[in-house]
Write an enzyme that holds these catalytic residues in place. Sequence first.
Site, PDB file in Angstrom:
ATOM      1  CG  LEU A  18      39.267  59.242  32.414  1.00  0.00           C
ATOM      2  CD1 LEU A  18      40.466  58.747  33.216  1.00  0.00           C
ATOM      3  CD2 LEU A  18      38.982  60.701  32.746  1.00  0.00           C
ATOM      4  CE  LYS A  68      35.908  46.722  26.332  1.00  0.00           C
ATOM      5  NZ  LYS A  68      37.127  46.549  27.141  1.00  0.00           N
ATOM      6  CG  ASP A 104      40.631  46.388  25.971  1.00  0.00           C
ATOM      7  OD1 ASP A 104      40.798  47.625  26.026  1.00  0.00           O
ATOM      8  OD2 ASP A 104      39.506  45.863  26.004  1.00  0.00           O
ATOM      9  N   GLY A 128      42.057  36.738  37.873  1.00  0.00           N
ATOM     10  CA  GLY A 128      40.860  37.087  37.116  1.00  0.00           C
ATOM     11  C   GLY A 128      40.803  36.294  35.820  1.00  0.00           C
ATOM     12  N   GLY A 131      36.633  39.470  30.991  1.00  0.00           N
ATOM     13  CA  GLY A 131      36.998  40.017  29.687  1.00  0.00           C
ATOM     14  C   GLY A 131      38.393  40.635  29.653  1.00  0.00           C
ATOM     15  CB  ALA A 132      40.043  43.147  31.803  1.00  0.00           C
ATOM     16  NE  ARG A 152      34.040  35.327  42.493  1.00  0.00           N
ATOM     17  CZ  ARG A 152      33.247  36.372  42.557  1.00  0.00           C
ATOM     18  NH1 ARG A 152      33.054  36.985  43.716  1.00  0.00           N
ATOM     19  NH2 ARG A 152      32.655  36.848  41.492  1.00  0.00           N
ATOM     20  CD  GLU A 155      32.756  25.277  34.156  1.00  0.00           C
ATOM     21  OE1 GLU A 155      32.064  25.322  35.197  1.00  0.00           O
ATOM     22  OE2 GLU A 155      32.289  25.051  33.018  1.00  0.00           O
TER      23      GLU A 155
HETATM   24  P1  NDP Z   1      34.510  41.002  34.312  1.00  0.00           P
HETATM   25  O1  NDP Z   1      33.232  41.268  35.024  1.00  0.00           O
HETATM   26  O2  NDP Z   1      34.496  40.376  32.970  1.00  0.00           O
HETATM   27  O3  NDP Z   1      35.423  40.060  35.274  1.00  0.00           O
HETATM   28  C1  NDP Z   1      35.536  40.302  36.641  1.00  0.00           C
HETATM   29  C2  NDP Z   1      36.585  39.380  37.235  1.00  0.00           C
HETATM   30  O4  NDP Z   1      36.764  39.723  38.623  1.00  0.00           O
HETATM   31  C3  NDP Z   1      36.208  37.905  37.206  1.00  0.00           C
HETATM   32  O5  NDP Z   1      37.354  37.141  37.001  1.00  0.00           O
HETATM   33  C4  NDP Z   1      35.627  37.687  38.615  1.00  0.00           C
HETATM   34  O6  NDP Z   1      35.718  36.358  39.065  1.00  0.00           O
HETATM   35  C5  NDP Z   1      36.568  38.550  39.425  1.00  0.00           C
HETATM   36  N1  NDP Z   1      35.983  38.924  40.718  1.00  0.00           N
HETATM   37  C6  NDP Z   1      34.937  39.773  40.938  1.00  0.00           C
HETATM   38  N2  NDP Z   1      34.702  39.872  42.256  1.00  0.00           N
HETATM   39  C7  NDP Z   1      35.591  39.056  42.888  1.00  0.00           C
HETATM   40  C8  NDP Z   1      35.839  38.745  44.256  1.00  0.00           C
HETATM   41  N3  NDP Z   1      35.129  39.275  45.247  1.00  0.00           N
HETATM   42  N4  NDP Z   1      36.870  37.900  44.544  1.00  0.00           N
HETATM   43  C9  NDP Z   1      37.614  37.357  43.545  1.00  0.00           C
HETATM   44  N5  NDP Z   1      37.425  37.626  42.226  1.00  0.00           N
HETATM   45  C10 NDP Z   1      36.416  38.470  41.905  1.00  0.00           C
HETATM   46  O7  NDP Z   1      35.275  42.405  34.310  1.00  0.00           O
HETATM   47  P2  NDP Z   1      36.414  42.876  33.287  1.00  0.00           P
HETATM   48  O8  NDP Z   1      37.317  41.724  33.036  1.00  0.00           O
HETATM   49  O9  NDP Z   1      35.814  43.570  32.147  1.00  0.00           O
HETATM   50  O10 NDP Z   1      37.177  43.991  34.156  1.00  0.00           O
HETATM   51  C11 NDP Z   1      38.030  43.648  35.237  1.00  0.00           C
HETATM   52  C12 NDP Z   1      38.779  44.873  35.716  1.00  0.00           C
HETATM   53  O11 NDP Z   1      39.647  45.366  34.696  1.00  0.00           O
HETATM   54  C13 NDP Z   1      37.833  46.025  36.074  1.00  0.00           C
HETATM   55  O12 NDP Z   1      38.261  46.533  37.304  1.00  0.00           O
HETATM   56  C14 NDP Z   1      38.058  47.050  34.991  1.00  0.00           C
HETATM   57  O13 NDP Z   1      37.933  48.359  35.512  1.00  0.00           O
HETATM   58  C15 NDP Z   1      39.494  46.776  34.587  1.00  0.00           C
HETATM   59  N6  NDP Z   1      39.767  47.154  33.178  1.00  0.00           N
HETATM   60  C16 NDP Z   1      40.762  48.064  32.932  1.00  0.00           C
HETATM   61  C17 NDP Z   1      41.059  48.439  31.626  1.00  0.00           C
HETATM   62  C18 NDP Z   1      42.154  49.436  31.370  1.00  0.00           C
HETATM   63  O14 NDP Z   1      42.241  49.950  30.258  1.00  0.00           O
HETATM   64  N7  NDP Z   1      42.996  49.732  32.337  1.00  0.00           N
HETATM   65  C19 NDP Z   1      40.317  47.870  30.476  1.00  0.00           C
HETATM   66  C20 NDP Z   1      39.308  46.912  30.854  1.00  0.00           C
HETATM   67  C21 NDP Z   1      39.043  46.588  32.163  1.00  0.00           C
HETATM   68  P3  NDP Z   1      34.548  35.296  38.713  1.00  0.00           P
HETATM   69  O15 NDP Z   1      34.832  34.812  37.316  1.00  0.00           O
HETATM   70  O16 NDP Z   1      34.714  34.224  39.722  1.00  0.00           O
HETATM   71  O17 NDP Z   1      33.235  36.023  38.831  1.00  0.00           O
END
Ligand code: NDP
Length: 282
Positions: A18, A68, A104, A128, A131-132, A152, A155
């Site tokens: 967007l 990124k 961000d 979480g 990255g975000a 989850r 570490e």
């Molecule tokens: P990453 O892939 O870097 O991180 C994903 C995170 O979600 C990890 O902490 C992961 O845990 C966790 N996760 C995934 N599946 C599960 C599950 N089933 N149960 C528990 N934890 C889970 O993604 P990003 O950090 O880049 O993005 C995260 C969210 O933030 C996305 O939904 C994205 O759309 C949103 N976002 C929004 C922005 C905005 O401007 N509003 C900007 C950037 C992102 P684990 O480490 O254990 O795998």
Amino acid sequence: MMQSYKYAVLGNPIEHSLSPVLHEAGYRAIGLDASYERIKVTKETLPATVQNLVEQKFNGWNVTYPLKGEIIQYLDEIDPRARLLGAVNTVKVSGKRLLGYNTDGPGLIRGLTSQGFSTKDKKVTIFGAGGAAKAVALALAETGAKVTVINRSFEKAQNLVELLLAQGYEAATLAIGQTTGNRLLTQCLAGTDIVVQATSVGLEKEKYPYPLHGLRAGTVAIDLIYNPPKTDFMIKSHLQGCEVLNGLSMLLYQGVLAWEIWLDACAPVSEMKTALYQSSIP
Ligand code: NDP
């Protein structure tokens, strides 16, 4: 002759971004002759794309998933926040130099303050550690929030907390085990002023995996996801009496801050906001 400006967003997938909507609304609002395009770029095509953008005299670009971190090696200067996060979402072309920033986390903070929510001295729980989560945890800690990270993979949560502690901020993590996990989480949420949902759970309309019944009325619950506009996390937080927000205001303000870096001027926020919110209505 008036200068025309060129901007873009790079990522993959990128079709649904967007960002063009909000930036183009800003250009129209101030009568700026500028363009903003989506460019599908993979890690493999990134070096050639950067070279092209420079040759075509682009003034800057946003960078999104999955580039990124990858973009950093092609830049001449990285601001300290982006360097610490290992992630850049905004590149500015300054003469022959490419400068990298990360808007961000500050985008989330500006979104919250614009809606009257202060983060100073607040207890914040973040779900979480990707990255975000990293970007918002650092920005929240910078404003004086005390951050607890739950993830989850324990570490990764520990690594994020160590990064915050090394900067002199107050931060902790919580081990959500099979037996004690729910009780610890319930206690933690009961003492939380702001809870940030920064996992990707909800993008596919999944049920939220963490129990939220510890949340108390009045707590601000923000999901970084904006599409879908209402997630299971948001519905459950609402049932607990929380003030609930999605990630649209973070998206708006990370763009506003990128605009301000590129053009060294205040962005026309209200026009950008109207265009973004209208275009995101399903
Ligand atoms: P990453 O892939 O870097 O991180 C994903 C995170 O979600 C990890 O902490 C992961 O845990 C966790 N996760 C995934 N599946 C599960 C599950 N089933 N149960 C528990 N934890 C889970 O993604 P990003 O950090 O880049 O993005 C995260 C969210 O933030 C996305 O939904 C994205 O759309 C949103 N976002 C929004 C922005 C905005 O401007 N509003 C900007 C950037 C992102 P684990 O480490 O254990 O795998």
